[in-house]
Structure formats: structure tokens, C-alpha cells
Design an enzyme around this catalytic site. Structure first.
Site, PDB file in Angstrom:
ATOM      1  N   ARG A  77       0.821  -1.215   0.000  1.00  0.00           N
ATOM      2  CA  ARG A  77       0.000   0.000   0.000  1.00  0.00           C
ATOM      3  C   ARG A  77       0.856   1.266   0.000  1.00  0.00           C
ATOM      4  O   ARG A  77       0.499   2.260   0.631  1.00  0.00           O
ATOM      5  CB  ARG A  77      -0.948   0.026   1.207  1.00  0.00           C
ATOM      6  CG  ARG A  77      -1.963  -1.099   1.233  1.00  0.00           C
ATOM      7  CD  ARG A  77      -2.974  -0.910   0.112  1.00  0.00           C
ATOM      8  NE  ARG A  77      -4.095  -1.804   0.233  1.00  0.00           N
ATOM      9  CZ  ARG A  77      -5.254  -1.483   0.799  1.00  0.00           C
ATOM     10  NH1 ARG A  77      -5.445  -0.292   1.286  1.00  0.00           N
ATOM     11  NH2 ARG A  77      -6.223  -2.351   0.866  1.00  0.00           N
TER      12      ARG A  77
ATOM     13  N   ARG B  14      -3.579   6.828   0.487  1.00  0.00           N
ATOM     14  CA  ARG B  14      -4.087   8.051   1.109  1.00  0.00           C
ATOM     15  C   ARG B  14      -3.111   8.805   1.995  1.00  0.00           C
ATOM     16  O   ARG B  14      -3.287   9.983   2.252  1.00  0.00           O
ATOM     17  CB  ARG B  14      -5.338   7.724   1.933  1.00  0.00           C
ATOM     18  CG  ARG B  14      -6.560   7.587   1.087  1.00  0.00           C
ATOM     19  CD  ARG B  14      -7.679   6.985   1.879  1.00  0.00           C
ATOM     20  NE  ARG B  14      -7.261   5.671   2.363  1.00  0.00           N
ATOM     21  CZ  ARG B  14      -8.048   4.840   3.019  1.00  0.00           C
ATOM     22  NH1 ARG B  14      -9.271   5.185   3.300  1.00  0.00           N
ATOM     23  NH2 ARG B  14      -7.601   3.660   3.398  1.00  0.00           N
TER      24      ARG B  14
ATOM     25  N   ARG C  96      -6.941  11.697  -6.039  1.00  0.00           N
ATOM     26  CA  ARG C  96      -8.212  11.106  -5.570  1.00  0.00           C
ATOM     27  C   ARG C  96      -9.311  12.164  -5.450  1.00  0.00           C
ATOM     28  O   ARG C  96     -10.496  11.827  -5.481  1.00  0.00           O
ATOM     29  CB  ARG C  96      -8.003  10.414  -4.220  1.00  0.00           C
ATOM     30  CG  ARG C  96      -7.704   8.953  -4.305  1.00  0.00           C
ATOM     31  CD  ARG C  96      -8.872   8.098  -4.794  1.00  0.00           C
ATOM     32  NE  ARG C  96      -9.728   7.682  -3.697  1.00  0.00           N
ATOM     33  CZ  ARG C  96     -10.991   8.027  -3.542  1.00  0.00           C
ATOM     34  NH1 ARG C  96     -11.575   8.817  -4.419  1.00  0.00           N
ATOM     35  NH2 ARG C  96     -11.680   7.575  -2.527  1.00  0.00           N
TER      36      ARG C  96
ATOM     37  N   ASP D 160      -6.551  -2.951  -7.508  1.00  0.00           N
ATOM     38  CA  ASP D 160      -7.107  -3.483  -6.266  1.00  0.00           C
ATOM     39  C   ASP D 160      -7.384  -4.968  -6.449  1.00  0.00           C
ATOM     40  O   ASP D 160      -7.723  -5.392  -7.558  1.00  0.00           O
ATOM     41  CB  ASP D 160      -8.390  -2.751  -5.869  1.00  0.00           C
ATOM     42  CG  ASP D 160      -8.738  -3.015  -4.412  1.00  0.00           C
ATOM     43  OD1 ASP D 160      -8.269  -2.275  -3.537  1.00  0.00           O
ATOM     44  OD2 ASP D 160      -9.441  -4.020  -4.145  1.00  0.00           O
TER      45      ASP D 160
ATOM     46  N   TYR E 102     -14.603 -11.770   0.194  1.00  0.00           N
ATOM     47  CA  TYR E 102     -15.355 -10.569  -0.205  1.00  0.00           C
ATOM     48  C   TYR E 102     -16.585 -10.951  -1.038  1.00  0.00           C
ATOM     49  O   TYR E 102     -17.653 -10.349  -0.898  1.00  0.00           O
ATOM     50  CB  TYR E 102     -14.458  -9.599  -0.985  1.00  0.00           C
ATOM     51  CG  TYR E 102     -13.476  -8.870  -0.083  1.00  0.00           C
ATOM     52  CD1 TYR E 102     -13.886  -7.775   0.669  1.00  0.00           C
ATOM     53  CD2 TYR E 102     -12.159  -9.290   0.036  1.00  0.00           C
ATOM     54  CE1 TYR E 102     -13.002  -7.112   1.511  1.00  0.00           C
ATOM     55  CE2 TYR E 102     -11.265  -8.637   0.878  1.00  0.00           C
ATOM     56  CZ  TYR E 102     -11.699  -7.553   1.615  1.00  0.00           C
ATOM     57  OH  TYR E 102     -10.818  -6.914   2.444  1.00  0.00           O
TER      58      TYR E 102
HETATM   59  O1  CP3 Z   1       0.193   0.737  -3.284  1.00  0.00           O
HETATM   60  C1  CP3 Z   1      -0.277  -0.405  -3.397  1.00  0.00           C
HETATM   61  O2  CP3 Z   1      -0.059  -1.311  -2.576  1.00  0.00           O
HETATM   62  C2  CP3 Z   1      -1.056  -0.740  -4.650  1.00  0.00           C
HETATM   63  C3  CP3 Z   1      -2.472  -0.556  -4.586  1.00  0.00           C
HETATM   64  C4  CP3 Z   1      -3.374  -1.486  -3.785  1.00  0.00           C
HETATM   65  C5  CP3 Z   1      -4.685  -1.088  -3.431  1.00  0.00           C
HETATM   66  N1  CP3 Z   1      -5.312  -2.160  -2.863  1.00  0.00           N
HETATM   67  C6  CP3 Z   1      -5.296   0.239  -3.685  1.00  0.00           C
HETATM   68  C7  CP3 Z   1      -6.336   0.716  -2.742  1.00  0.00           C
HETATM   69  C8  CP3 Z   1      -3.204  -2.807  -3.351  1.00  0.00           C
HETATM   70  C9  CP3 Z   1      -1.983  -3.721  -3.419  1.00  0.00           C
HETATM   71  C10 CP3 Z   1      -4.443  -3.217  -2.768  1.00  0.00           C
HETATM   72  C11 CP3 Z   1      -4.672  -4.578  -2.247  1.00  0.00           C
HETATM   73  C12 CP3 Z   1      -5.888  -4.852  -1.469  1.00  0.00           C
HETATM   74  N2  CP3 Z   1      -7.144  -4.340  -1.636  1.00  0.00           N
HETATM   75  C13 CP3 Z   1      -5.958  -5.799  -0.417  1.00  0.00           C
HETATM   76  C14 CP3 Z   1      -4.827  -6.671   0.030  1.00  0.00           C
HETATM   77  C15 CP3 Z   1      -3.838  -5.910   0.835  1.00  0.00           C
HETATM   78  C16 CP3 Z   1      -4.223  -5.730   2.253  1.00  0.00           C
HETATM   79  O3  CP3 Z   1      -4.198  -4.573   2.704  1.00  0.00           O
HETATM   80  O4  CP3 Z   1      -4.503  -6.720   2.914  1.00  0.00           O
HETATM   81  C17 CP3 Z   1      -7.276  -5.805   0.073  1.00  0.00           C
HETATM   82  C18 CP3 Z   1      -7.797  -6.632   1.227  1.00  0.00           C
HETATM   83  C19 CP3 Z   1      -8.023  -4.883  -0.703  1.00  0.00           C
HETATM   84  C20 CP3 Z   1      -9.476  -4.565  -0.617  1.00  0.00           C
HETATM   85  C21 CP3 Z   1      -9.696  -3.156  -0.268  1.00  0.00           C
HETATM   86  N3  CP3 Z   1      -9.453  -2.078  -1.113  1.00  0.00           N
HETATM   87  C22 CP3 Z   1     -10.218  -2.639   0.944  1.00  0.00           C
HETATM   88  C23 CP3 Z   1     -10.601  -3.486   2.130  1.00  0.00           C
HETATM   89  C24 CP3 Z   1     -10.282  -1.251   0.808  1.00  0.00           C
HETATM   90  C25 CP3 Z   1     -10.879  -0.258   1.784  1.00  0.00           C
HETATM   91  C26 CP3 Z   1     -10.062  -0.100   2.986  1.00  0.00           C
HETATM   92  C27 CP3 Z   1      -8.904   0.821   2.746  1.00  0.00           C
HETATM   93  O5  CP3 Z   1      -7.773   0.441   3.019  1.00  0.00           O
HETATM   94  O6  CP3 Z   1      -9.177   1.948   2.327  1.00  0.00           O
HETATM   95  C28 CP3 Z   1      -9.753  -0.901  -0.462  1.00  0.00           C
HETATM   96  C29 CP3 Z   1      -9.592   0.465  -1.016  1.00  0.00           C
HETATM   97  C30 CP3 Z   1      -8.239   0.830  -1.546  1.00  0.00           C
HETATM   98  N4  CP3 Z   1      -7.506   0.058  -2.411  1.00  0.00           N
HETATM   99  C31 CP3 Z   1      -7.524   2.043  -1.304  1.00  0.00           C
HETATM  100  C32 CP3 Z   1      -6.336   1.974  -2.059  1.00  0.00           C
HETATM  101  C33 CP3 Z   1      -5.252   3.032  -2.157  1.00  0.00           C
HETATM  102  C34 CP3 Z   1      -7.957   3.207  -0.418  1.00  0.00           C
HETATM  103  C35 CP3 Z   1      -9.167   3.829  -0.949  1.00  0.00           C
HETATM  104  C36 CP3 Z   1      -9.132   5.211  -1.502  1.00  0.00           C
HETATM  105  O7  CP3 Z   1      -8.177   5.740  -2.075  1.00  0.00           O
HETATM  106  O8  CP3 Z   1     -10.215   5.790  -1.370  1.00  0.00           O
END
Ligand code: CP3
Length: 349
Positions: free
Chosen positions: A29, A33, A42, A78, A156
Site C-alpha cells: 500500500r 491516502r 483522488r 485493487d 469478499y
Molecule cells: O500501493 C499499493 O499497494 C497498490 C495498490 C493497492 C490497493 N489495494 C489500492 C487501494 C493494493 C496492493 C491493494 C490490495 C488490497 N485491496 C488488499 C490486500 C492488501 C491488504 O491490505 O490486505 C485488500 C484486502 C483490498 C481490498 C480493499 N481495497 C479494501 C478493504 C479497501 C478499503 C479499505 C482501505 O484500506 O481503504 C480498499 C480500497 C483501496 N484500495 C484504497 C487503495 C489506495 C484506499 C481507498 C481510496 O483511495 O479511497
């Protein structure tokens, strides 16, 4: 596709347990944010819009490389993107996270999942990979592609969003094993093809996120999940790129996860790095495992804990420094950059 020949990048060398000039470091990640530059983008596009615009996804992917000085980029996407062509009604709701309005909890639901044409349905992801590679090649920084592992993605699909106890997922697994296996089969076929297409588009390594697999007992992991993870991991490993197999809460699952596959196994902070590596075996590389909350601590403590992780490596080749899970929102960027410098300086001595 690139073969596993002697690579030059620190990150790719460490995946193969080759000697490195300094320990490679990147963060799960790392685009997100906590970065003001990401928040600026964003403000104009939703998460899904960013992933559908390859130039914007590429820009966001490159941000942490420029800002932090990490040794690898991870594609901005994602793990839930493949759910959309499978026929699930996915939305990211601010403050709530992902919401799926038509979760699958029955045989009929599983049968209704669509056949995915990865190339056309997820083509924007592969286009972003091609754009990022063009930018990174001159700099010698490799690009990591990724997908969720079958269990985490299924959780999910069945829960319809995040979960604490995975009630619906495990109930389906225990009470309707036929439906569970059918669902896992469909999901893993899609994930294997999705990852292979990322590699064909130029991803030089991939990470498979089994973020929530720690919810299972070792016996249930082997019975209900391992065959599907194995299939996905084997498909990508056959393409000759390193695969990082990551999960959290996995202290009792590490042996079985390694048996499922992976060139590198990701560790969270709940197990000391040396104990985790011993459980996996020193013939496989490891990635991890600083607690992400330490990035909010005073610099002296942060430094002490970074060095503790590095010391537990005991000079073996095959360690990639990372957090035990993703960077949290509000993490101070300066602290993240300081960790990159600490890791490089301490390990280069
Ligand atoms: O920088 C990176 O790592 C690449 C981008 C990336 C995102 N999601 C973008 C994202 C990666 C590798 C993921 C993987 C992901 N997504 C996982 C596995 C990694 C982990 O943390 O366990 C999971 C479980 C998800 C599902 C997911 N996506 C959730 C549960 C959420 C909401 C919770 C949160 O962290 O905000 C997301 C949203 C998400 N995916 C965001 C980002 C940058 C944040 C949302 C936003 O910008 O509004």
C-alpha cells in the site's frame, strides 16, 4: 516475459536469494491516502476511475518510487477488480470500504458467476503495466503486479464486504462444500489468468495477497484453500517470475503456505522474522515484517525496530524489507522515507 536469469535489481536478486549491495525495501500500500500527491489525484477521480485510466494509474504507481526511493513499484489496482467482470456489483464506499451488493451465498449464486475474458475485461490494468514499465526501465526499478489469493477474494464475494469472523464464508465452506469448491474453482481460474496476463504485459514479479487467511485453522486451510492457492501460484511460477505469497495471522500456516507455493513468503509482525523464516525453511526468501504502527513512533524507537528486523536476518541472502501489512492512512511520509534510508544504510555496511 523475462526469465529468472541473474537480474540486476536488488529486489529481483533478493527474490532469488542472490547477494545484494543493500537490502531491498518497498511497502504494501505504498501508493495511497497517506501521500498528499495521491490525495490530490483522488480528489478528482474515484478509486475505480483511477484504475480505469491507465495514465492516471501509472502516475499513482510511480509516486512512491519518486517520493520514497523504494526498490520496487507495485501497480496501482485493487484485489477486487476481477469481481466486476465476474458479475459482482462492487463499489468502494467512502468510510466503509468495498461493498458488494449481490454477494454469493448459494449454489445458484456460484453458478451465475460469469466467464471472465481477462484480456478485454481487465485490459486497462495491462495497459497501465505497459505504461509504468516504459517509465521504470531506464531507472532499473522493477514493477510488481498482484492479485488476491482465492480465499481472500472469496471472502469478499461471500461476505459482500470486510468481515471480522467470516461467518458466511466459513458457513458456506462447512455446510455446502460442493458450492464452496465450485466457487473457489471459478475464482482461482480467473486469478491465475489475470496474474499471467499481468506478467505478459510486463510485471517482473507478482504478489498474491491472502490477507485474511489467518482466520482459518491449519487443517481447514489444507482442506478448503490450499489446492486453489497452489493452482494459482503454480500457474504464475511456471511463467518464471518470482511470486510473493503473503498473508497475515499466518504463524501456524506458514509451512502449508510454502507448500502451496511462492518464491518469497510474506510475514506479518506477529511472528519474529527469524522464527518465521525457520518455519518456512531457509531455501525460500522472506519479506517483512515491521508493524505498520511503528511508523507513527518516535524516530529512535522506529530505528531500533528496523534494525531488529534486519538483525534477525542474520546476514542470509533472500530478505526483502517490508511492513507486516499495508501502510495505514495518516502515516507520516517522512518516517516512511527515513525507513528506506535506514534499511539501505544499515544493510550496506
Ligand atoms: O500501493 C499499493 O499497494 C497498490 C495498490 C493497492 C490497493 N489495494 C489500492 C487501494 C493494493 C496492493 C491493494 C490490495 C488490497 N485491496 C488488499 C490486500 C492488501 C491488504 O491490505 O490486505 C485488500 C484486502 C483490498 C481490498 C480493499 N481495497 C479494501 C478493504 C479497501 C478499503 C479499505 C482501505 O484500506 O481503504 C480498499 C480500497 C483501496 N484500495 C484504497 C487503495 C489506495 C484506499 C481507498 C481510496 O483511495 O479511497
Amino acid at each position: 516475459m523475462e526469465a529468472l536469469l541473474e537480474p540486476r535489481s536488488r529486489f529481483l536478486r533478493a527474490c532469488q536469494r542472490l547477494p545484494v549491495d543493500a537490502t531491498p525495501v518497498w511497502f504494501m500500500r505504498q501508493a495511497g491516502r497517506y501521500l498528499p500527491e495521491y490525495r490530490a489525484i483522488r480528489a478528482r477521480y474515484s478509486l475505480l476511475e483511477i484504475t480505469r485510466r491507465p495514465e492516471v494509474a501509472a502516475e499513482v504507481t510511480l509516486q512512491p518510487v519518486d517520493i520514497l526511493g523504494v526498490d520496487a513499484a507495485i501497480l496501482f489496482a485493487d484485489i477486487l477488480l476481477p469481481l466486476i467482470p465476474l458479475g459482482l456489483d462492487l463499489e468502494f464506499v467512502s468510510g466503509e470500504g468495498p461493498v458488494i451488493r449481490n454477494p454469493v451465498r448459494s449454489a445458484e449464486g456460484a453458478a451465475r458467476l460469469r466467464e471472465v475474458d481477462v484480456q478485454s475485461d481487465l485490459g486497462h490494468v495491462f495497459e497501465a503495466i505497459r505504461l509504468v514499465r516504459r517509465e521504470l526501465d531506464g531507472r532499473g526499478i522493477p514493477l510488481i503486479g498482484f492479485a488476491g489469493a482465492p480465499f481472500t477474494v472469496a471472502s469478499y464475494v461471500v461476505e459482500g464486504g470486510p468481515s471480522k469472523d467470516f461467518l458466511h464464508t466459513k458457513r458456506l465452506m462447512y455446510a455446502s462444500p460442493g458450492t464452496w469448491h465450485h466457487l473457489m474453482e471459478k475464482i482461482s481460474n480467473t486469478l491465475a489468468e489475470y496474474l499471467l496476463s499481468q506478467v505478459k504485459a510486463g510485471a517482473q514479479a507478482v504478489q498474491v495477497f491472502d490477507s485474511w487467511v489467518g482466520a482459518l485453522s491449519p487443517g481447514d486451510y489444507v482442506r478448503y484453500v490450499q489446492p486453489y492457492s497452489r493452482r494459482v501460484l503454480a500457474a504464475v511460477q511456471a511463467a518464471s517470475v518470482p511470486v510473493i505469497h503473503f498473508g497475515t495471522g499466518t504463524a501456524t500456516l506458514l509451512r502449508s503456505m510454502k507448500e502451496a507455493g511462492g518464491t518469497v513468503i510474506g510475514l506479518d509482525w506477529r511472528i519474529p522474522l527469524d522464527a518465521g523464516w525457520r518455519a518456512i525453511g531457509h531455501d525460500t526468501a522472506v519479506q517483512g515484517n515491521l508493524d505498520p504502527v511503528l511508523l507513527f513512533s518516535p524516530m529512535a524507537l522506529l530505528r531500533e525496530r528496523v534494525i531488529e528486523v534486519l538483525s534477525l536476518v542474520e546476514g542470509r541472502p533472500g530478505h526483502i524489507f517490508n511492513l507486516g501489512h499495508g501502510i495505514l492512512p495518516h502515516t507520516p511520509v517522512g518516517q516512511v522515507r527515513a525507513v528506506v534510508e535506514m534499511v539501505h544504510e544499515w544493510s550496506a555496511q
